[in-house]
Each structure stands twice: as structure tokens, then as C-alpha cells.
Design an enzyme around this catalytic site. Sequence first.
Site, PDB file in Angstrom:
ATOM      1  N   PRO A   2       0.795  -1.227   0.000  1.00  0.00           N
ATOM      2  CA  PRO A   2       0.000   0.000   0.000  1.00  0.00           C
ATOM      3  C   PRO A   2       0.832   1.285   0.000  1.00  0.00           C
ATOM      4  CG  PRO A   2      -0.150  -1.127   2.118  1.00  0.00           C
ATOM      5  CD  PRO A   2       0.517  -2.064   1.162  1.00  0.00           C
ATOM      6  N   ASN A   3       0.338   2.226  -0.762  1.00  0.00           N
ATOM      7  CA  ASN A   3       0.899   3.591  -0.870  1.00  0.00           C
ATOM      8  C   ASN A   3       2.201   3.669  -1.661  1.00  0.00           C
ATOM      9  OD1 ASN A   3      -1.182   4.880   0.729  1.00  0.00           O
ATOM     10  ND2 ASN A   3      -0.273   3.824   2.471  1.00  0.00           N
TER      11      ASN A   3
ATOM     12  N   ARG B   9       4.688  10.986  -2.255  1.00  0.00           N
ATOM     13  CA  ARG B   9       4.563  10.878  -0.791  1.00  0.00           C
ATOM     14  C   ARG B   9       5.918  11.092  -0.106  1.00  0.00           C
ATOM     15  NH1 ARG B   9       4.771   4.478   1.071  1.00  0.00           N
ATOM     16  NH2 ARG B   9       4.259   5.350   3.101  1.00  0.00           N
TER      17      ARG B   9
ATOM     18  N   TYR C 240      11.257   8.857   1.197  1.00  0.00           N
ATOM     19  CA  TYR C 240      11.267   7.839   0.135  1.00  0.00           C
ATOM     20  C   TYR C 240      11.928   8.305  -1.167  1.00  0.00           C
ATOM     21  CZ  TYR C 240       8.028   5.648   3.365  1.00  0.00           C
ATOM     22  OH  TYR C 240       7.475   5.092   4.492  1.00  0.00           O
TER      23      TYR C 240
ATOM     24  N   ASN D  37       7.831  -5.553  -1.188  1.00  0.00           N
ATOM     25  CA  ASN D  37       7.826  -4.483  -0.196  1.00  0.00           C
ATOM     26  C   ASN D  37       6.387  -4.438   0.326  1.00  0.00           C
ATOM     27  OD1 ASN D  37       7.793  -2.213   1.361  1.00  0.00           O
ATOM     28  ND2 ASN D  37       8.928  -0.933  -0.084  1.00  0.00           N
TER      29      ASN D  37
ATOM     30  N   ALA E 158       3.223  -0.829   4.789  1.00  0.00           N
ATOM     31  CA  ALA E 158       2.713  -0.809   6.166  1.00  0.00           C
ATOM     32  C   ALA E 158       2.290  -2.198   6.658  1.00  0.00           C
ATOM     33  CB  ALA E 158       1.546   0.165   6.257  1.00  0.00           C
TER      34      ALA E 158
ATOM     35  N   GLU F 111      12.597  -9.330   1.064  1.00  0.00           N
ATOM     36  CA  GLU F 111      11.809  -8.172   1.488  1.00  0.00           C
ATOM     37  C   GLU F 111      12.654  -6.906   1.275  1.00  0.00           C
ATOM     38  OE1 GLU F 111      10.305  -6.799   5.928  1.00  0.00           O
ATOM     39  OE2 GLU F 111      12.216  -7.793   5.626  1.00  0.00           O
TER      40      GLU F 111
ATOM     41  N   HIS G   5      12.760  -2.635   1.938  1.00  0.00           N
ATOM     42  CA  HIS G   5      12.209  -1.390   2.470  1.00  0.00           C
ATOM     43  C   HIS G   5      13.088  -0.239   2.010  1.00  0.00           C
ATOM     44  CE1 HIS G   5       9.215  -3.397   4.751  1.00  0.00           C
ATOM     45  NE2 HIS G   5      10.130  -4.245   5.181  1.00  0.00           N
ATOM     46  N   ILE G   6      12.452   0.733   1.415  1.00  0.00           N
ATOM     47  CA  ILE G   6      13.182   1.886   0.875  1.00  0.00           C
ATOM     48  C   ILE G   6      13.844   2.658   2.023  1.00  0.00           C
ATOM     49  CG2 ILE G   6      12.879   4.089  -0.349  1.00  0.00           C
ATOM     50  CD1 ILE G   6      10.438   2.652  -1.755  1.00  0.00           C
ATOM     51  N   SER G   7      13.094   2.868   3.089  1.00  0.00           N
ATOM     52  CA  SER G   7      13.634   3.583   4.252  1.00  0.00           C
ATOM     53  C   SER G   7      14.232   2.580   5.238  1.00  0.00           C
ATOM     54  CB  SER G   7      12.514   4.377   4.931  1.00  0.00           C
ATOM     55  OG  SER G   7      11.545   3.484   5.467  1.00  0.00           O
TER      56      SER G   7
ATOM     57  N   ARG H 172      13.243   4.398  12.474  1.00  0.00           N
ATOM     58  CA  ARG H 172      12.056   5.253  12.431  1.00  0.00           C
ATOM     59  C   ARG H 172      11.194   5.040  13.682  1.00  0.00           C
ATOM     60  NH1 ARG H 172       9.362   4.862   6.685  1.00  0.00           N
ATOM     61  NH2 ARG H 172       8.202   6.635   7.572  1.00  0.00           N
TER      62      ARG H 172
HETATM   63  C1  DQA Z   1       8.264   1.010   3.739  1.00  0.00           C
HETATM   64  C2  DQA Z   1       8.352   1.222   5.262  1.00  0.00           C
HETATM   65  C3  DQA Z   1       7.000   1.023   5.906  1.00  0.00           C
HETATM   66  O1  DQA Z   1       7.101   1.205   7.318  1.00  0.00           O
HETATM   67  C4  DQA Z   1       6.003   2.017   5.361  1.00  0.00           C
HETATM   68  O2  DQA Z   1       4.722   1.790   5.920  1.00  0.00           O
HETATM   69  C5  DQA Z   1       5.953   2.034   3.874  1.00  0.00           C
HETATM   70  C6  DQA Z   1       7.196   1.889   3.120  1.00  0.00           C
HETATM   71  C7  DQA Z   1       9.601   1.325   3.036  1.00  0.00           C
HETATM   72  O3  DQA Z   1       9.737   0.910   1.898  1.00  0.00           O
HETATM   73  O4  DQA Z   1      10.462   1.976   3.615  1.00  0.00           O
HETATM   74  O5  DQA Z   1       4.915   2.275   3.281  1.00  0.00           O
HETATM   75  O6  DQA Z   1       7.968  -0.346   3.499  1.00  0.00           O
END
Ligand code: DQA
Length: 158
Positions: A9-10, A17, A22, A73, A76, A97, A99-101, A106
Site C-alpha cells: 500500500p501507498n 509521498r 522515500y 515491499n 505498512a 523483502e 524497504h526503501i527507508s 524510524r
Molecule cells: C516502507 C516502510 C514502511 O514502514 C512504510 O509503511 C511504507 C514503506 C519502506 O519501503 O520503507 O509504506 O515499506
Amino acid sequence: MKIMVIQGPNLNMLGVREKDIYGPMRLEQIHAQMKEFATQNNVEIEFFQSNLEGEIVDKIQECFGEVDGIIINPAAYTHTSIAIRDAISAVSIPTIEVHISNIHRREEFRKENMIAPVCASSVVGFGPFGYHLAMMGMLQIMNEVRAVKEAQKQAATN
Ligand code: DQA
């Protein structure tokens, strides 16, 4: 060899965003780079993005018997989804898996990770370059799997 890339999602909002977290790259640009790398390495690649947990579970299930590796990825859902975790376990396809961040640096709630324990590996905090690293890692895993299968075949014929 086929890789399925699943975006949660997102992530369709990348480039819009929270650019400070990101970065400015859009999802289509990330996918175009992954496609180029896959083509160079004779790997088939497919992309899927959904904001819905059940659709992500369905897509993971569809991978069974069809796909050699999953790059995901879960966004959330990483922090909440036992359903996605169980789907990855169920298909037992090597999964990386991304994660960009750096989720470890965090908010506290992002430290909870349902998905990592069922993945071969995690790539965290490299920005969009993490997808490239995941592709390289997946090629390595697929080569190892292929070598083991060939050795088993060889042993069976001896
Ligand atoms: C994310 C990190 C998640 O905590 C966040 O909800 C995202 C992006 C990342 O790629 O850093 O939507 O997965």
C-alpha cells in the site's frame, strides 16, 4: 526463471509521498530499471502493486508453481500482516523483502516486522537502489537453487 515483484500500500504514491523519506523516484521508474536489469540477465519479471492485503495474499498464492523468486515491499503491512507472512510461508518460494527507508531508525511501531522471519533476506534503507540489490541477491539465490537441483539430478542418475 521468473521473478514476481509485489508492492504494498501507498507505494503507488512514490515520487509524491514523503519525498524526504522515500525520495523523488516514481514506482514506474523503479520498475523500468528492474525490468532492464532482468532483461540483461535473461530473467522474466512481473510487477504487481496493491493497497489491499487480500489482493497481496492472492498474488503470493498465484506465484505457487509459477515463479522462482518473490521480491516484496509489503509497506505498512510489514508491521501488521500475519496473512501475508503465512502466504509467503505457504508457497515456500525464496522471498526477499525490501524497504526503501531504514525501518529500524524510524518510529517504534515500524520495528515490529511480521514478514522478515519468513524471507530469505531483507534489504533496508538503501532507497530505491534496494530493489536493485534485491534483484542481485535473488539471482544469486536462484543460481544456488539451480545448482542444488542439478546436483540432485546428477546423484539420482548415478
Ligand atoms: C516502507 C516502510 C514502511 O514502514 C512504510 O509503511 C511504507 C514503506 C519502506 O519501503 O520503507 O509504506 O515499506
